[in-house]
Design a protein around this motif. Structure first.
Motif, PDB file in Angstrom:
ATOM      1  N   LYS A 165       0.864  -1.183   0.000  1.00  0.00           N
ATOM      2  CA  LYS A 165       0.000   0.000   0.000  1.00  0.00           C
ATOM      3  C   LYS A 165       0.901   1.234   0.000  1.00  0.00           C
ATOM      4  O   LYS A 165       1.955   1.248   0.646  1.00  0.00           O
ATOM      5  CB  LYS A 165      -0.891   0.034   1.238  1.00  0.00           C
ATOM      6  N   TYR A 213       0.998   5.547   0.407  1.00  0.00           N
ATOM      7  CA  TYR A 213       0.253   6.655   0.993  1.00  0.00           C
ATOM      8  C   TYR A 213       1.048   7.951   0.905  1.00  0.00           C
ATOM      9  O   TYR A 213       2.273   7.941   0.990  1.00  0.00           O
ATOM     10  CB  TYR A 213      -0.037   6.391   2.476  1.00  0.00           C
ATOM     11  N   GLU A 214       0.333   9.060   0.797  1.00  0.00           N
ATOM     12  CA  GLU A 214       0.923  10.371   1.012  1.00  0.00           C
ATOM     13  C   GLU A 214       0.617  10.737   2.456  1.00  0.00           C
ATOM     14  O   GLU A 214      -0.511  10.547   2.925  1.00  0.00           O
ATOM     15  CB  GLU A 214       0.293  11.415   0.090  1.00  0.00           C
ATOM     16  N   ALA A 215       1.606  11.266   3.152  1.00  0.00           N
ATOM     17  CA  ALA A 215       1.400  11.545   4.578  1.00  0.00           C
ATOM     18  C   ALA A 215       2.185  12.787   4.995  1.00  0.00           C
ATOM     19  O   ALA A 215       3.166  13.167   4.358  1.00  0.00           O
ATOM     20  CB  ALA A 215       1.847  10.360   5.417  1.00  0.00           C
TER      21      ALA A 215
END
Length: 99
Positions: A88, A90-92
């Motif tokens: 997975k 993600y941008e965080a």
């Protein structure tokens, strides 16, 4: 920041192959521009599950990483018995400790 959270499900046949292939991959990847953190770990309750956690400064750094010779070598080492992998992306944003 880009976060990669993945799990590789190994078996008795490919666990050692994965373990050996990861050694050089981790060392070389941690030297790459844009790599904030890069780690493989084995679950304590299920040694067949290898967790992968990656932190990248930006998406381009991750894309550049995926084009490196050491990633190609890693993929090639696993080609004969590849572990099932679920990744997975993600941008965080990093935040202060919420407690």
């Amino acid at each position: 920041m880009i976060v990669v959270n993945a799990i590789m499900k190994t078996n008795d046949n490919n666990f050692e192959t994965v373990k050996e292939a990861v050694q050089q991959l981790e060392i070389k990847t941690r030297e790459e521009n844009g790599c904030v953190d890069y780690a493989f770990s084995v679950e304590l309750h299920n040694k067949a599950n290898i967790r992968i956690t990656e932190l990248w400064e930006d998406l381009q750094s991750l894309k550049d990483h995926l084009k490196t010779d050491h990633v190609a070598t890693f993929i090639g080492a696993l080609a004969s018995d590849p572990p099932e992998t679920d990744a997975k992306f993600y941008e965080a944003n990093q935040i202060d400790y919420p407690g």
